[in-house]
Design an enzyme around this catalytic site. Structure first.
Site, short mmCIF file in Angstrom:
data_model
loop_
_atom_site.label_atom_id
_atom_site.label_comp_id
_atom_site.label_asym_id
_atom_site.label_seq_id
_atom_site.Cartn_x
_atom_site.Cartn_y
_atom_site.Cartn_z
N ARG A 1 37.11 44.78 43.37
CA ARG A 1 37.61 44.86 44.67
C ARG A 1 37.46 46.56 45.06
NH1 ARG A 1 42.69 41.50 42.65
NH2 ARG A 1 42.46 43.53 41.34
N HIS B 1 38.28 34.93 44.31
CA HIS B 1 37.57 34.39 43.25
C HIS B 1 36.59 33.38 43.70
CE1 HIS B 1 41.70 34.88 40.97
NE2 HIS B 1 40.84 35.65 40.84
N SER C 1 45.70 37.74 42.75
CA SER C 1 46.68 36.65 42.35
C SER C 1 48.03 37.02 42.35
CB SER C 1 46.16 36.10 40.96
OG SER C 1 45.01 35.41 41.04
N LYS D 1 50.30 37.22 28.11
CA LYS D 1 50.61 37.15 29.29
C LYS D 1 51.64 35.91 29.54
CE LYS D 1 47.13 39.58 31.84
NZ LYS D 1 46.24 39.53 32.81
#
Length: 160
Positions: free
Chosen positions: A92, A19, A130, A43
């Protein structure tokens, strides 16, 4: 020419060096970046919004042109409220692109004034997420080279 302000949204649960790599490189393109920690009620994050904001503030304290904030609701509303018109997102892999393309398209539909800028992650961090950091920490793996020190300490505390 007006200031180029970008909003860098995400859950950042927790913030990783991947990040921070996107952020650092984004600063070569934008005059100011607002890191916007998403408060997503659907979440179940490991760290509270306040903890995530604090980790990011610590990690970016040396960067004058970075602000850390949190938001809930629609990203486009937040971006407009902050008088920005660019969303910065890191990619990514191809799987990230497919997801991010959908988000970008709906954001463009909701507010045609907002552009999304995709930045490819450095090869060094292309594997990093993460979720992987949390899993590694949960099983006692070293995350020293993956996250800032305060995050590493907090992860070790959570998974003691």
């Amino acid at each position: 020419m007006s200031n180029r302000i970008a909003v860098y949204p995400g859950s950042f649960d927790p913030v990783t060096f991947g990040h921070l790599d996107i952020l650092q490189r984004g600063l070569s393109v934008f005059d100011h970046i607002i890191i916007a920690v998403l408060n997503n009620s659907r979440k179940d994050p490991l760290f509270s919004v306040e903890e995530r904001v604090d980790f990011l503030r610590q990690a970016t304290a040396h960067l004058e042109s970075v602000t850390v904030d949190s938001f809930d609701g629609l990203l486009v509303d937040y971006v407009q409220k902050k008088k920005a018109n660019i969303v910065l997102r890191g990619l990514r892999a191809i799987s990230d692109f497919e997801y991010e393309l959908q988000i970008s398209a709906i954001n463009k539909h909701l507010n045609p004034e907002i552009e999304t800028c995709f930045m490819m992650t450095s090869n060094h961090y292309s594997f990093l997420s993460s979720s992987m950091v949390k899993e590694a920490a949960m099983y006692g793996g070293s995350v020293h080279e993956l996250v800032p020190e305060p995050v590493e300490k907090a992860l070790n505390q959570k998974f003691k």
